[in-house]
Scaffold this active site. Sequence first.
Site, PDB file in Angstrom:
ATOM      1  CD1 TRP A  62      -2.052  -2.318   1.619  1.00 40.87           C
ATOM      2  CD2 TRP A  62      -3.013  -1.160  -0.039  1.00 40.87           C
ATOM      3  NE1 TRP A  62      -3.060  -3.094   1.093  1.00 40.87           N
ATOM      4  CE2 TRP A  62      -3.668  -2.418   0.082  1.00 40.87           C
ATOM      5  CE3 TRP A  62      -3.446  -0.275  -1.011  1.00 40.87           C
ATOM      6  CZ2 TRP A  62      -4.728  -2.783  -0.755  1.00 40.87           C
ATOM      7  CZ3 TRP A  62      -4.500  -0.639  -1.837  1.00 40.87           C
ATOM      8  CH2 TRP A  62      -5.132  -1.884  -1.703  1.00 40.87           C
ATOM      9  CG  ASP A 101      -3.223   3.952   4.338  1.00 42.77           C
ATOM     10  OD1 ASP A 101      -4.211   3.791   5.076  1.00 42.77           O
ATOM     11  OD2 ASP A 101      -3.082   3.358   3.251  1.00 42.77           O
ATOM     12  CE  LYS A 143      -8.397  -2.602   4.891  1.00 41.38           C
ATOM     13  NZ  LYS A 143      -8.356  -3.769   4.009  1.00 41.38           N
TER      14      LYS A 143
END
Lengths: 359, 359
Positions: B102, B170, B194
């Site tokens: 990511w 992030d 999540k």
Amino acid sequence: MTRAYNFSAGPAALPEAVLRQAQAELLEWNGVRASVMEVSHRGAAFEALAAEAERDLRKLLAVSDDYAVLFLQGGATQQFALLPMNLAAPGQAADHVVTGHWSAKAVAEAGSYVDARVAADAGIYTRIPDRPQWRLSADAAYVHICQNETIHGVEFQDAPRDLPAPLVSDFSSTLLSRPIDVSRYGLIYAGAQKNIGPAGLVVMIVRRDLLERAGQPRANILSYAQQAAQHSMLNTPATFSIYLARLVFAWLLEQGGLAAIGERNARKAGALYAAIDGSGGFYRNPVDPAVRSWMNVPFVIHDDALHARFLAEADAAGLMALKGHKAVGGLRASIYNAMPEAGVEALIGFMRDFQARNG
Amino acid sequence: MTRAYNFSAGPAALPEAVLRQAQAELLEWNGVRASVMEVSHRGAAFEALAAEAERDLRKLLAVSDDYAVLFLQGGATQQFALLPMNLAAPGQAADHVVTGHWSAKAVAEAGSYVDARVAADAGIYTRIPDRPQWRLSADAAYVHICQNETIHGVEFQDAPRDLPAPLVSDFSSTLLSRPIDVSRYGLIYAGAQKNIGPAGLVVMIVRRDLLERAGQPRANILSYAQQAAQHSMLNTPATFSIYLARLVFAWLLEQGGLAAIGERNARKAGALYAAIDGSGGFYRNPVDPAVRSWMNVPFVIHDDALHARFLAEADAAGLMALKGHKAVGGLRASIYNAMPEAGVEALIGFMRDFQARNG
């Protein structure tokens, strides 16, 4: 407590049958031993659902393979920015026809990326400028309209003809309310929270050749072409919203598809406008009858002092969310697909009764 | 049919109590005679809900008034593009530390808007490069990290120190999993799917002075400053997702807040890593123990041929979604807040049994 007739302009009422199914399977969906919210968008179960959603939407609107169907995020407003980014070269012209609040906003947002021109502006948003008066550019990347102005209640009854560039239309508050000829549009987009599903989802139908335009420098995540290549799964899509949209599409097919829905919506709108026009001036809708929206019916009472009483009494009678948008005041009845004819009849009955008591 | 222990990396399991409340009030919420999905985001009921969501999130993370809290759309990936657009001048440098899939993707997406520099790259994503080795720019707009790499299972255990520019992180797969010191970050953002709610929602916590940066030409809808000024209601937000996030925040407060949740998560991760490390090489997690994720535990079996059998038998035992991401293969157990300790114990028991039968 019972559910009211909900005239909200959006987020708007969903079909009760859809909500009941979502409720029943909210914790355990489709044999996966979890909520549809709790499973990977790349798993077999959700991929099948996404494919069914696209298949049913294509069936409802008779979308040909020349068009890609995308499920995006960010609301229609985000597309005001992404459309020029994707469809136009830097500094290229894009023509806009302004018929209300939303088409005006589209011009403002596009201006960061394109020479956003106003080809026609209704000025007072109760009509659509005649097509011959539009000053269209020879070099425009596209022509943008708002198919139905949710606040002002002005709706294109058809796609305008003889355009020198592809037609891009914001269908947020009217997609799926009646049959349309998709082939007359280059790109159709709609925020879901009127006739499709929960807020946050955007449905887009785009002619594939337009995806081949270079557009402007942009990240992949902002590229329609990349989203199409990845079947709207460049990143995690709004999975629960797609699930609900799929239930709505299935519900529409059960109702007989858009021909049947369109007839019902025409009856609903026809009855409501007739009640307004037949009130002897007690109620008034200012829109040119030729372009009155089937979905959003703004109206005022002759005496502004009566609006608050109307709203309070309507709410007590189980008719909710009838307040007009602050930009225009007064009242507004949004009568999307999920509003049954009985709800419109109940509203008309209330309006007559209110007039009798306050006329 | 019953709900399984769901180890999905995302969209991930939500607390069952939250889903049960959402189910109970799906058609009639909070006395409004409609679903929370069906009411205006500008109505009093939803505005109160949005304010409660922000209040509870601030309480959970001890967010000071120096920070704005935003509820956005488009997933964390969209922020990879919007961060440089909002925080950097055109052509300005932004430093990135790459520790997995990511954070690498963030560099690629930022490259359209900024001189996206890699200050450090772990290369093989099993460790975090030592802070002294980072080659930070003197003129960078910000330093970007991914707090927890969902695929590779590599997590910053704390905020890196001594940075010449604001830290942007992030937090998609770790926000709310333990207490953090928000004041050490310039901007925190997280996709909801999540630990927070359904896919499609992004939570952002941004120091207000960063909102005053001019950034780059962009439409209002892509501007964090404009979103902050409008309390995340520049357009219709993802209302149902905000509703569910608010239920999750309330559930976390009931559990004792992030101190209590953090202790539970440390126990869960500790037990699972101990089981892997104590398997005599049957199971293996390759990550530097100092930076192992508390949320995502990727692991492999010494014999690749056993993975398919493990997955099938685990699934039959009510332990679902344990397949590793295709980028790394093998297995992955995501053990977010909603995964109870009993679920981790069940997994560990299954692992021991599977090893006994296949060792």
